[in-house]
Scaffold this motif. Structure first.
Motif, short mmCIF file in Angstrom:
data_model
loop_
_atom_site.label_atom_id
_atom_site.label_comp_id
_atom_site.label_asym_id
_atom_site.label_seq_id
_atom_site.Cartn_x
_atom_site.Cartn_y
_atom_site.Cartn_z
N GLN A 1 51.88 95.52 42.37
CA GLN A 1 50.91 94.83 43.20
C GLN A 1 49.56 95.54 43.18
O GLN A 1 49.44 96.69 42.78
CB GLN A 1 51.42 94.70 44.63
N THR A 2 48.52 94.81 43.64
CA THR A 2 47.17 95.37 43.67
C THR A 2 46.90 96.06 45.01
O THR A 2 47.68 95.94 45.96
CB THR A 2 46.13 94.27 43.45
N VAL A 3 45.78 96.75 45.08
CA VAL A 3 45.37 97.39 46.34
C VAL A 3 45.19 96.35 47.43
O VAL A 3 45.60 96.55 48.59
CB VAL A 3 44.06 98.19 46.13
N ALA A 4 44.60 95.19 47.09
CA ALA A 4 44.41 94.12 48.07
C ALA A 4 45.74 93.63 48.61
O ALA A 4 45.88 93.37 49.83
CB ALA A 4 43.62 92.97 47.43
N GLU A 5 46.75 93.49 47.73
CA GLU A 5 48.07 93.03 48.18
C GLU A 5 48.74 94.07 49.06
O GLU A 5 49.43 93.74 50.04
CB GLU A 5 48.93 92.70 46.96
N LYS B 1 47.39 93.78 52.61
CA LYS B 1 48.02 92.68 53.34
C LYS B 1 49.39 93.09 53.86
O LYS B 1 49.79 92.74 54.97
CB LYS B 1 48.16 91.46 52.42
N HIS B 2 50.10 93.86 53.03
CA HIS B 2 51.44 94.31 53.41
C HIS B 2 51.38 95.30 54.58
O HIS B 2 52.27 95.33 55.44
CB HIS B 2 52.11 94.95 52.20
N LEU B 3 50.30 96.09 54.61
CA LEU B 3 50.18 97.13 55.65
C LEU B 3 49.53 96.60 56.94
O LEU B 3 49.52 97.31 57.96
CB LEU B 3 49.34 98.29 55.12
N LYS B 4 49.01 95.39 56.93
CA LYS B 4 48.25 94.86 58.06
C LYS B 4 49.06 94.86 59.36
O LYS B 4 48.58 95.27 60.41
CB LYS B 4 47.79 93.44 57.72
N THR B 5 50.32 94.45 59.26
CA THR B 5 51.16 94.41 60.47
C THR B 5 51.63 95.80 60.89
O THR B 5 51.98 96.02 62.05
CB THR B 5 52.38 93.51 60.23
N SER C 1 39.92 93.72 55.88
CA SER C 1 38.51 94.05 55.69
C SER C 1 38.09 95.29 56.45
O SER C 1 37.06 95.90 56.15
CB SER C 1 37.64 92.86 56.11
N ASN C 2 38.88 95.68 57.43
CA ASN C 2 38.56 96.85 58.24
C ASN C 2 39.45 98.05 57.89
O ASN C 2 39.58 98.99 58.68
CB ASN C 2 38.72 96.49 59.72
N MET C 3 40.06 98.00 56.70
CA MET C 3 41.06 99.01 56.33
C MET C 3 40.59 99.80 55.10
O MET C 3 40.17 99.22 54.11
CB MET C 3 42.40 98.32 56.01
N LEU C 4 40.63 101.12 55.18
CA LEU C 4 40.37 102.01 54.06
C LEU C 4 41.67 102.71 53.67
O LEU C 4 42.39 103.21 54.55
CB LEU C 4 39.30 103.05 54.39
N LEU C 5 41.98 102.75 52.36
CA LEU C 5 43.20 103.42 51.90
C LEU C 5 42.83 104.62 51.03
O LEU C 5 41.90 104.55 50.22
CB LEU C 5 44.06 102.45 51.08
N PHE C 6 43.61 105.68 51.22
CA PHE C 6 43.45 106.89 50.41
C PHE C 6 44.82 107.29 49.88
O PHE C 6 45.80 107.30 50.64
CB PHE C 6 42.86 108.02 51.24
N TYR C 7 44.86 107.64 48.60
CA TYR C 7 46.12 108.03 47.95
C TYR C 7 46.11 109.52 47.70
O TYR C 7 45.15 110.07 47.15
CB TYR C 7 46.29 107.27 46.64
N TYR D 1 39.12 99.90 44.83
CA TYR D 1 39.03 98.69 44.02
C TYR D 1 40.19 97.76 44.34
O TYR D 1 41.36 98.04 44.03
CB TYR D 1 39.03 99.05 42.54
N SER D 2 39.87 96.63 44.96
CA SER D 2 40.90 95.72 45.48
C SER D 2 41.80 95.16 44.39
O SER D 2 42.98 94.89 44.63
CB SER D 2 40.24 94.56 46.24
N SER D 3 41.27 94.97 43.17
CA SER D 3 42.07 94.33 42.11
C SER D 3 42.84 95.33 41.26
O SER D 3 43.56 94.93 40.34
CB SER D 3 41.14 93.50 41.21
#
Length: 432
Positions: A371-375, A378-382, A389-395, A409-411
């Motif tokens: 899956q992509t970063v954007a997907e 969505k999975h982490l939203k709940t 749009s208000n979420m920043l992810l760091f790996y 990069y969302s894609s």
């Protein structure tokens, strides 16, 4: 425009060698070219000779498919062809060896002669005619349907013959010559129907100095000969081509080792190898043929030989003892008993168990890596109660020395980050 003078009223009908020669190599069709290495000859003729400046001939004459039926004026052949050493007369209408002899006897330096696809089987080659071929070293009689009697006559009269081509002549048997031809080094006898080894062995008797034997497209089914006898029959054989033969058992391949000087083998398209992969075919052949340095046209380097021999050991190590070839035991003596190669799955990982950190909470999750970063957002939203749009992810790679990397990069696909089990993903709200 000048014309060729034909010698007598009983000249055979059809186009003559001299007629075609003059047409093709006239100054209009074949202009004189100057410079070193051009291979062009202008015959020296007396002042006022009707043949002066008529032709500019190369030393290699190609007169194939010209409808030639006869020689023509022999004096003119002698005058113009004294320097010629290669002559291609293939696919003409020559059916009388006497006419061929008239041509060849007047080309004193001839070394290569191609008579393929001429209907010469319609006449008998007498030894007196064959004597005119005496200087020829390479003779091509493909698709001429030349009988073995004709071949025998040629062999007796050509003491320096080195290469002989007898392809497409519908041979089902081989007739032994009353004398051996010690000079022949290469025999090209493809596309006949020589199925029985008892016929092939006669070639070894006739040509004891044979270096190269090309038997492709003959349906030879097996090599029925003892190892000692094979060594005596073909003591100088360096190269053999068995492409598209009917060989169907490994014992026939092993017998090739009986040729004491064999270095090159060609074995494509044989029934024995049909069930193997391309890699297996090459490695198993190399391992079984320890003396060859070239297989199917490709050089066998030392590294490839060792890899093939080790492959051979591992290939047969699980076979029942009665099915293991003798070569296996020879190679085990050389390398020892090898361990099976480890099976390594090189496919990309499809999922990973990671720790998701948000504020003071930590949750272990299994995420899909396709899956992509954007997907993933969505999975982490709940889970984190933030909009995408208000979420920043760091790996954070557990072994990375440089700290967390923003997944901006969302894609971008997750697998491109190299995420593995135990890595961490940090979620932070976007600052307004």
């Amino acid at each position: 425009m000048w014309e060729v003078q034909e010698g007598s009223m009983d000249q055979p009908s059809g186009r003559s060698f001299m007629q075609v020669l003059c047409e093709k190599y006239s100054p209009e069709n074949f202009p004189y070219r100057r410079g070193p290495g051009m291979g062009v000859h202008v015959p020296a003729t007396p002042q006022g000779s009707p043949m002066k400046d008529r032709l500019n001939l190369p030393s290699v004459l190609v007169l194939n498919s010209c409808g030639i039926t006869c020689a023509g004026d022999e004096n003119e052949i002698a005058a113009f062809c004294a320097h010629v050493f290669e002559l291609d007369l293939s696919d003409n209408k020559l059916e009388d060896w006497h006419e061929v002899s008239k041509i060849v006897s007047n080309v004193p330096h001839l070394e290569f002669l191609n008579l393929s696809s001429n209907p010469l089987s319609l006449s008998v080659l007498e030894r007196s005619c064959a004597g005119s071929f005496a200087g020829v070293r390479k003779l091509v009689l493909n698709n001429s349907k030349a009988s073995w009697e004709t071949v025998h006559t040629i062999l007796q009269e050509l003491p320096d013959l080195e290469e002989l081509f007898l392809c497409l002549n519908d041979y089902e048997t081989v007739s032994c010559s009353p004398v051996c031809c010690q000079s022949l080094k290469l025999l090209h006898i493809t596309d006949n129907n020589l199925q029985d080894w008892t016929e092939i062995r006669k070639l070894g008797i006739m040509f004891p100095s044979l270096d190269t034997l090309i038997l492709a497209n003959n349906n030879l089914t097996t090599i029925e000969e003892s190892e000692d006898s094979l060594a005596r029959l073909f003591p100088n054989l360096r190269s053999i081509n068995l492409h598209k033969s009917g060989l169907h058992c490994w014992e026939d391949i092993d017998k090739l080792n009986s040729f004491p000087k064999l270095e090159e083998v060609k074995l494509l398209g044989i029934p024995l190898l049909q069930s193997y992969t391309t890699e297996e075919r090459r490695k198993l052949l190399i391992a079984r043929l320890p003396s060859i340095t070239k297989l199917n046209g490709s050089i066998v380097a030392d590294g490839e030989r060792e890899d093939s021999e080790r492959f051979f050991i591992r290939y047969y190590m699980e076979f029942p003892e009665e099915e293991v070839p003798f070569r296996y035991h020879e190679l085990v003596t050389k390398y020892g008993k090898l361990e099976p190669l480890a099976v390594v799955d090189l496919r990309p990982q499809s999922s990973a168990k990671v720790e998701v950190h948000f504020q003071d909470k930590v949750e272990e999750m299994s995420i899909r890596l396709d899956q992509t970063v954007a997907e993933l957002k969505k999975h982490l939203k709940t889970v984190v109660q933030l909009s995408t749009s208000n979420m920043l992810l760091f790996y954070l790679d557990q072994e990375a020395p440089f700290g967390p990397e923003e997944m901006k990069y969302s894609s971008r696909a997750l697998h491109s980050y190299g995420i593995r089990d135990g890595d961490k993903i940090y979620v932070e709200p976007r600052m307004k």
